[in-house]
Structures are given as C-alpha cells and as structure tokens.
Design an enzyme around this catalytic site. Structure first.
Site, mmCIF file in Angstrom:
data_model
loop_
_atom_site.group_PDB
_atom_site.id
_atom_site.type_symbol
_atom_site.label_atom_id
_atom_site.label_comp_id
_atom_site.label_asym_id
_atom_site.label_seq_id
_atom_site.Cartn_x
_atom_site.Cartn_y
_atom_site.Cartn_z
ATOM 1 N N SER A 142 49.204 34.349 36.168
ATOM 2 C CA SER A 142 49.332 34.140 37.442
ATOM 3 C C SER A 142 47.855 33.415 38.199
ATOM 4 O O SER A 142 47.493 32.852 37.079
ATOM 5 C CB SER A 142 49.720 35.396 38.277
ATOM 6 N N LYS A 160 53.808 31.092 41.723
ATOM 7 C CA LYS A 160 52.785 32.020 41.125
ATOM 8 C C LYS A 160 53.379 33.412 41.735
ATOM 9 O O LYS A 160 53.277 34.217 41.133
ATOM 10 C CB LYS A 160 51.370 31.823 40.985
#
Length: 254
Positions: A142, A160
């Site tokens: 992420s 994300k």
C-alpha cells in the site's frame, strides 16, 4: 545466514525493479523459490531471475502479467502452477500511479488505477486459493497516500485505501480456513522509478515531510521495505494479520 523460507514458493508481482525486485531478491536470499512478474521489462525480470538462481541456488522464473487486463490474475496463476505445485507467499506489489487533478480525471483513468492497484491483487488471492500451501502469507503493498491528502492523486489514494480495507477482509475470511495471514505495507517516499517520475511540484511538496521523517531524514530504499516483507513472509509473523504496517520510517504513523 539462515534460510528461514527454504522450499517456500513465492509470487512477487511487479518485481522487475524497485521494491518488487528487492523483495524477490530478499525472499530468495532466505531460501524461497520465486516467480517474478513484469508487464514490459522482460530483460530486467529475466536478469533478476538468473541472478537469484546463481546466487542462492533456488528456483526463479520471470513471467509476464499485465495487471491492467481483467483476466490477468487467473492467467498468471495458471502459469505459476505449471512450475510450482503450491503458492506459499503472495506479494501483491505491482502498482501504478497517474498524477492527475480531479478536474482532469476520467472514468477510464480511474478504472485502470483500481484494476491494477486493487482488483488484480484481490483476484490473485482468489485464484491462488486452491493452490495455497501450509501457512500461506499474503502481503499487499500500500502507500501513505491511503491516509494522506494528496493533490493530483485522488484515484491512486482511493485504490490504496481500498487495498488496505480488503486486506482486513482477506485476513478475516481466509485466516482460519487456510491458516493464512494477510497484511499491508504502508510505503512512503522510496527511491523507485515511480517516485522519480513524479511531477517536480509533487516532489517539492514532499521535501519537508522527508526531512521530518522520524526514523531518518531521507527517503526509503527498496531494501527497507524488503526486510519487512521477509518478516511478514515467515513463521515469526504468525500472530500479525489484518494489519497495515508502517513501512515508511514514520512519515505516516499507523
């Protein structure tokens, strides 16, 4: 040096360079066999696979996989299972950014960002389910952008943030059933091609935050992220799941 991941089979997506390459190399250094995926950089991926085989005496394969295609996840798993009977470690590292103001954003651009950064990783988990080995580990790359307010990055931030959310769902749904852990890495500014391609104005915006990073006044190196990924891939991380781990030097605390 111990080889804590001996005979474990790993997929690392987007691993021809940058963070993915560092993770693939470090997993192999710890004894894992690796599949390195790439979209266009075949030469770099194949060179890395050859280097890994030569240095660590493990199996390594470079396989093309374009995460932007809707059937890419299923196709990749079909290719991987020709060389590995099981998948023990899945590192969903592949990702794209596309600097763009909301006023300039269109549906095609937004959908591509979500497809590569969120849909592809989730479907890889799905298609790996029949092939997961013992105590499988899923690691999703992420970004601090999932929590920061960033101009020019609405679609990237959304993709994300969604990936971090689904990380928890995967951990909950599949944890006991597959003896699986799933975690996300919150990566900050890191010395990769993606970072250096950013608009100069964005790089300038981040400069004060980089200087104030608690762990050190610098951007991250791919090796910094790889070391954390190796921990999450092994037995010693067995009680960590559904978490987003700070892999950004404290630029954004989790």
């Amino acid at each position: 040096m111990g080889r804590s991941l001996e005979n474990r089979n790993a997929i690392v997506t987007g691993a021809s360079r940058g963070i993915g390459a560092a993770i693939a190399y470090k997993l192999a250094q710890n004894g894992a066999n690796v599949v390195i995926t790439y979209a266009s950089s075949a030469g770099k991926a194949e060179d890395l696979a050859s280097k890994i085989i030569e240095e660590f005496n493990v199996k390594a394969y470079a396989i093309k996989s374009d995460a932007g295609k809707y059937d890419a996840a299923e196709t990749l798993v079909a290719e991987v299972t020709k060389v590995f009977k099981t998948v023990d470690i899945l590192v969903n590292n592949v990702g794209i950014d596309d600097d763009c103001l909301v006023a300039d954003l269109d549906a095609e651009r937004f959908h591509r960002m979500l497809q590569v950064n969120t849909v592809y990783p989730v479907l890889l988990v799905k298609h790996c389910l029949p092939y997961f080995g013992t105590k499988p580990r899923v690691i999703n790359t992420s970004s601090v952008s999932a929590r920061q307010v960033c101009e020019y990055a609405s679609a990237y931030c959304a993709s994300k943030a969604a990936l971090e959310s689904v990380t928890k769902t995967i951990a909950l749904e599949l944890g006991q059933k597959h003896d699986l852990t799933c975690n996300a890495l919150s990566v900050g500014t890191t010395a990769t091609d993606m970072w250096y391609r950013s608009d100069p104005s964005i790089l300038e915006t981040y400069e004060p935050m980089i200087k104030a990073t608690p762990a050190a006044s610098r951007i991250g190196e791919p090796q910094d992220i790889a070391d954390i990924a190796v921990f999450l891939s092994g037995e010693t991380s067995r009680w960590v799941t559904g978490s987003t781990i700070c892999a950004n030097g404290g630029m954004v605390f989790i």
